[in-house]
Design a protein around this motif. Structure first.
Motif, PDB file in Angstrom:
ATOM      1  N   HIS A  90       0.754  -1.516  -0.231  1.00 32.47           N
ATOM      2  CA  HIS A  90      -0.199  -0.098  -0.265  1.00 32.47           C
ATOM      3  C   HIS A  90       0.989   1.358   0.168  1.00 32.47           C
ATOM      4  O   HIS A  90       2.024   1.424   0.318  1.00 32.47           O
ATOM      5  N   LEU A 102      -2.031   0.166  -4.262  1.00 34.20           N
ATOM      6  CA  LEU A 102      -2.593  -0.955  -3.743  1.00 34.20           C
ATOM      7  C   LEU A 102      -2.317  -1.823  -4.527  1.00 34.20           C
ATOM      8  O   LEU A 102      -2.898  -1.799  -6.170  1.00 34.20           O
ATOM      9  N   LEU A 125      -8.806  -5.535   3.972  1.00 31.91           N
ATOM     10  CA  LEU A 125      -7.500  -3.434   4.646  1.00 31.91           C
ATOM     11  C   LEU A 125      -8.510  -2.636   4.614  1.00 31.91           C
ATOM     12  O   LEU A 125      -8.344  -1.717   5.054  1.00 31.91           O
ATOM     13  N   LYS A 126      -9.732  -2.474   3.212  1.00 28.24           N
ATOM     14  CA  LYS A 126     -10.231  -1.033   3.491  1.00 28.24           C
ATOM     15  C   LYS A 126     -10.664  -0.956   4.377  1.00 28.24           C
ATOM     16  O   LYS A 126     -11.120   0.439   4.652  1.00 28.24           O
ATOM     17  N   GLU A 128     -10.629  -2.530   8.270  1.00 28.52           N
ATOM     18  CA  GLU A 128     -10.077  -2.403   8.939  1.00 28.52           C
ATOM     19  C   GLU A 128      -8.498  -1.336   9.028  1.00 28.52           C
ATOM     20  O   GLU A 128      -7.889  -1.455  10.366  1.00 28.52           O
ATOM     21  N   LEU A 129      -8.022  -1.425   7.482  1.00 24.67           N
ATOM     22  CA  LEU A 129      -6.927  -1.161   8.249  1.00 24.67           C
ATOM     23  C   LEU A 129      -6.578   0.829   8.728  1.00 24.67           C
ATOM     24  O   LEU A 129      -7.437   1.496   7.955  1.00 24.67           O
ATOM     25  N   PRO A 130      -6.420   1.373   9.430  1.00 24.36           N
ATOM     26  CA  PRO A 130      -6.273   2.668   9.860  1.00 24.36           C
ATOM     27  C   PRO A 130      -5.984   3.624   9.186  1.00 24.36           C
ATOM     28  O   PRO A 130      -4.151   3.936   9.102  1.00 24.36           O
ATOM     29  N   ILE A 131      -6.030   3.476   7.454  1.00 20.30           N
ATOM     30  CA  ILE A 131      -5.060   4.369   6.791  1.00 20.30           C
ATOM     31  C   ILE A 131      -6.091   5.874   6.166  1.00 20.30           C
ATOM     32  O   ILE A 131      -7.247   5.438   5.913  1.00 20.30           O
ATOM     33  N   ASN A 147     -14.900   5.437   2.043  1.00 19.30           N
ATOM     34  CA  ASN A 147     -14.518   4.461   1.140  1.00 19.30           C
ATOM     35  C   ASN A 147     -16.090   4.230   1.051  1.00 19.30           C
ATOM     36  O   ASN A 147     -17.053   4.399   2.245  1.00 19.30           O
TER      37      ASN A 147
END
Lengths: 148, 77
Positions: A90, A102, A125-126, A128-131, A147
């Protein structure tokens, strides 16, 4: 097969180059137990919002937490699907419209596991990941990406 | 015990990019109350809370020297 996997860094500064993706595919030629690969590439889209066009997305992350979470997702996916391997990259920093941000790559003996695992990784990933992504417009104003 | 607060995404527009120190907060609710007073724009913003990288809900006790992160909706990919 249970193996201990260490957290891997998934973050790359800047866009993911097409040559990097090609090299990554090439590296799997030696793994002859693989019968199918599945690849997802996320690309920065030049959305038009009220006549203002997105020129780039600037990505930031809570990196330590994201890597711990990604490690957990990786463990879950390997437990659920008979994968030979999985790779996730990423981007961080400013990624221009049209560039790849990505790269998710899964491989298995037969296609279904690779395809299903790839889809599940992208979805998780979209969610749960803190991005975070700051959509920077052509006139340099910005809004925060959401998102869908 | 001091608490270090870090924020990300749209919350950096309100609290900046550097960690914010709060001198005393027994739990996350007390912490948020103090932050809301210091940063009125934070009130009603959507975010979840992580204490030392673990997502928490409700009144979570802060034992001291914790890092609390306020995480607005994720937007990776």
């Amino acid at each position: 097969m249970i193996t201990e996997r260490k957290p891997k860094n998934i973050f790359t500064q800047g866009p993911i180059a097409a040559t990097f993706i090609a090299d990554s595919i090439q590296k799997h030629a030696t793994k002859t137990n693989i019968g199918g690969h599945s690849i997802f590439l996320g690309q920065v889209r030049a959305d038009d919002i009220n006549g203002n066009k997105v020129a780039a997305i600037e990505y930031t992350a809570y990196e330590e937490m994201a890597l711990e979470k990604m490690h957990q997702i990786r463990e879950d996916i390997f437990a659920k699907y008979p994968l030979v391997c999985m790779h996730v990259h990423h981007s961080l920093g400013k990624i221009a419209a049209g560039e790849v941000c990505l790269f998710v790559f899964t491989s298995s003996a037969h296609r279904k596991a690779a395809i299903d695992a790839c889809t599940e990784i992208v979805e998780r990933l979209k969610a749960e990941l803190p991005i975070w992504g700051k959509e920077v417009f052509e006139d340099e104003s910005y809004q925060w990406k959401e998102n869908k | 015990m001091p608490v270090q607060v870090i924020v990300f995404g749209q919350l950096t527009d309100i609290m900046g990019n550097n960690p914010v120190m709060v001198e005393h907060a027994a739990d996350t609710s007390e912490l948020i109350e103090q932050l809301n007073q210091r940063y009125p724009a934070l009130v009603n913003k959507p975010y979840i809370i992580a204490v030392d990288k673990q997502i928490v809900t409700g009144h979570t006790a802060l034992s001291g020297n914790n890092t609390v992160a306020l995480l607005p909706p994720f937007a990776g990919g």
